[in-house]
Scaffold this active site. Structure first.
Site, PDB file in Angstrom:
ATOM      1  N   LYS A  44       0.823  -1.202   0.000  1.00 38.62           N
ATOM      2  CA  LYS A  44       0.000   0.000   0.000  1.00 38.62           C
ATOM      3  C   LYS A  44       0.857   1.251   0.000  1.00 38.62           C
ATOM      4  O   LYS A  44       0.405   2.339  -0.315  1.00 38.62           O
ATOM      5  CB  LYS A  44      -0.880   0.027   1.265  1.00 38.62           C
ATOM      6  CG  LYS A  44      -1.801  -1.141   1.436  1.00 38.62           C
ATOM      7  CD  LYS A  44      -2.523  -0.994   2.795  1.00 38.62           C
ATOM      8  CE  LYS A  44      -3.092  -2.288   3.238  1.00 38.62           C
ATOM      9  NZ  LYS A  44      -3.668  -2.148   4.608  1.00 38.62           N
ATOM     10  N   GLY A  45       2.120   1.090   0.392  1.00 40.38           N
ATOM     11  CA  GLY A  45       2.958   2.235   0.725  1.00 40.38           C
ATOM     12  C   GLY A  45       3.154   3.276  -0.359  1.00 40.38           C
ATOM     13  O   GLY A  45       3.417   4.438  -0.055  1.00 40.38           O
ATOM     14  N   GLU A  99       8.079   2.557  -6.017  1.00 41.84           N
ATOM     15  CA  GLU A  99       8.183   2.164  -4.597  1.00 41.84           C
ATOM     16  C   GLU A  99       8.391   3.409  -3.752  1.00 41.84           C
ATOM     17  O   GLU A  99       9.060   4.337  -4.185  1.00 41.84           O
ATOM     18  CB  GLU A  99       9.409   1.257  -4.407  1.00 41.84           C
ATOM     19  CG  GLU A  99       9.098  -0.224  -4.408  1.00 41.84           C
ATOM     20  CD  GLU A  99       8.473  -0.719  -3.109  1.00 41.84           C
ATOM     21  OE1 GLU A  99       7.882   0.084  -2.348  1.00 41.84           O
ATOM     22  OE2 GLU A  99       8.570  -1.931  -2.864  1.00 41.84           O
ATOM     23  N   ASP A 103      14.224  -1.307   1.259  1.00 47.13           N
ATOM     24  CA  ASP A 103      14.870  -1.681   2.505  1.00 47.13           C
ATOM     25  C   ASP A 103      15.803  -2.856   2.208  1.00 47.13           C
ATOM     26  O   ASP A 103      16.859  -2.673   1.626  1.00 47.13           O
ATOM     27  CB  ASP A 103      13.737  -2.035   3.485  1.00 47.13           C
ATOM     28  CG  ASP A 103      14.173  -2.188   4.918  1.00 47.13           C
ATOM     29  OD1 ASP A 103      14.882  -1.320   5.419  1.00 47.13           O
ATOM     30  OD2 ASP A 103      13.779  -3.195   5.545  1.00 47.13           O
ATOM     31  N   LYS A 131      17.239   2.913   1.453  1.00 45.10           N
ATOM     32  CA  LYS A 131      18.036   2.617   2.663  1.00 45.10           C
ATOM     33  C   LYS A 131      19.064   1.557   2.307  1.00 45.10           C
ATOM     34  O   LYS A 131      18.900   0.383   2.670  1.00 45.10           O
ATOM     35  CB  LYS A 131      17.118   2.033   3.746  1.00 45.10           C
ATOM     36  CG  LYS A 131      16.363   3.044   4.572  1.00 45.10           C
ATOM     37  CD  LYS A 131      15.833   2.434   5.864  1.00 45.10           C
ATOM     38  CE  LYS A 131      14.534   1.722   5.700  1.00 45.10           C
ATOM     39  NZ  LYS A 131      13.838   1.397   6.973  1.00 45.10           N
ATOM     40  N   PHE A 152      13.700   3.826  10.710  1.00 45.38           N
ATOM     41  CA  PHE A 152      12.337   3.422  10.375  1.00 45.38           C
ATOM     42  C   PHE A 152      11.487   4.677  10.242  1.00 45.38           C
ATOM     43  O   PHE A 152      11.395   5.470  11.174  1.00 45.38           O
ATOM     44  CB  PHE A 152      11.752   2.477  11.425  1.00 45.38           C
ATOM     45  CG  PHE A 152      10.496   1.838  10.930  1.00 45.38           C
ATOM     46  CD1 PHE A 152      10.557   0.706  10.114  1.00 45.38           C
ATOM     47  CD2 PHE A 152       9.260   2.382  11.230  1.00 45.38           C
ATOM     48  CE1 PHE A 152       9.389   0.138   9.616  1.00 45.38           C
ATOM     49  CE2 PHE A 152       8.094   1.810  10.730  1.00 45.38           C
ATOM     50  CZ  PHE A 152       8.159   0.684   9.921  1.00 45.38           C
ATOM     51  N   VAL A 153      10.895   4.851   9.078  1.00 42.59           N
ATOM     52  CA  VAL A 153      10.157   6.089   8.806  1.00 42.59           C
ATOM     53  C   VAL A 153       8.671   5.826   8.597  1.00 42.59           C
ATOM     54  O   VAL A 153       8.277   4.734   8.189  1.00 42.59           O
ATOM     55  CB  VAL A 153      10.750   6.833   7.578  1.00 42.59           C
ATOM     56  CG1 VAL A 153      12.148   7.334   7.870  1.00 42.59           C
ATOM     57  CG2 VAL A 153      10.766   5.944   6.337  1.00 42.59           C
ATOM     58  N   ASP A 159       3.884   3.239   6.876  1.00 44.14           N
ATOM     59  CA  ASP A 159       3.149   3.004   8.118  1.00 44.14           C
ATOM     60  C   ASP A 159       3.999   2.355   9.189  1.00 44.14           C
ATOM     61  O   ASP A 159       5.053   1.771   8.920  1.00 44.14           O
ATOM     62  CB  ASP A 159       1.973   2.066   7.845  1.00 44.14           C
ATOM     63  CG  ASP A 159       2.453   0.634   7.579  1.00 44.14           C
ATOM     64  OD1 ASP A 159       3.318   0.453   6.702  1.00 44.14           O
ATOM     65  OD2 ASP A 159       1.999  -0.290   8.267  1.00 44.14           O
ATOM     66  N   ARG A 165       0.107   6.339   7.452  1.00 46.88           N
ATOM     67  CA  ARG A 165       0.198   6.441   5.988  1.00 46.88           C
ATOM     68  C   ARG A 165      -0.293   7.786   5.464  1.00 46.88           C
ATOM     69  O   ARG A 165       0.151   8.264   4.425  1.00 46.88           O
ATOM     70  CB  ARG A 165      -0.628   5.338   5.314  1.00 46.88           C
ATOM     71  CG  ARG A 165      -0.116   3.931   5.563  1.00 46.88           C
ATOM     72  CD  ARG A 165      -0.793   2.963   4.591  1.00 46.88           C
ATOM     73  NE  ARG A 165      -0.608   1.573   4.969  1.00 46.88           N
ATOM     74  CZ  ARG A 165       0.462   0.837   4.665  1.00 46.88           C
ATOM     75  NH1 ARG A 165       1.457   1.378   3.992  1.00 46.88           N
ATOM     76  NH2 ARG A 165       0.540  -0.424   5.044  1.00 46.88           N
TER      77      ARG A 165
END
Ligand code: IMP
Ligand code: MG
Length: 175
Positions: A44-45, A99, A103, A131, A152-153, A159, A165
């Protein structure tokens, strides 16, 4: 925002995000001038990123989405599944995977191999954030908004346990 308020540190503002998106869009427009694109957002990001980016790319384009899941955090390739596949055909097309953040690179690598099997004319990767310190698979984006440290963002599509989000800015979590 309240649940996370004390843990959230402002990191990238919405104005900075807008600049990154505009820059990426103009690079893509230049590189693909005269061509038609297929943008594939990874749910979903990437929902906010693809909606902003696509509106700034003045080239004919189709838009579709995929959603992937992995069953565990130590996710090997066998554990990654396509939950929602694309509906458009990409054979012979110029495809961009959209994207919000890369990660470890496992899900993206899996998706890339799946899409390559459909013989697109070209396949490139666009990410808002990268990252690289966390990478376990050698995969590099073709277009990167910003390279960040191992943090971690949340926000702008990203999310923490499905929260955050919708935040217009990006924060990192103080753990
Ligand atoms: P990976 O590259 O296979 O490890 O998976 C990347 C996906 O995990 C990204 O597309 C995001 O959906 C999620 N992810 C990775 N890092 C973060 C983060 O810092 N915040 C929120 N989601 C993240
Ligand atoms: Mg994602």
């Amino acid at each position: 925002m309240s649940r996370l308020k004390d843990e959230m540190v402002s990191y990238i503002t919405k104005d900075e995000i807008a600049e990154m998106v505009a820059q990426l869009a103009s690079e893509i427009e230049k590189d693909y001038a005269g061509q038609e694109l297929v943008l594939i957002g990874v749910l979903k990001g990437s929902f906010l990123f693809i909606s902003d980016l696509s509106r700034q790319i003045s080239l004919p384009q189709q838009i579709d989405f995929v959603q992937m899941s992995s069953f565990s955090h130590e996710s090997n390739e066998a554990a990654i599944k396509i939950v929602k596949d694309i509906g458009v055909s990409i054979g012979g097309k110029h495809v961009l995977i959209i994207e919000e953040i890369i990660d470890e690179g496992k899900t993206l690598n899996f998706l890339r191999n799946r899409l390559l099997a459909s013989a697109p004319a070209s396949l490139k990767i666009v990410t808002l954030l990268d990252k690289p310190a966390r990478r376990v698979i050698n995969i590099k984006p073709d277009y990167t908004g910003r390279t960040i440290e191992d943090r971690f963002v949340v926000g702008y599509g990203m999310d923490d346990g499905e929260i955050g989000r919708n935040y217009p800015d990006i924060y990192y979590l103080r753990h």
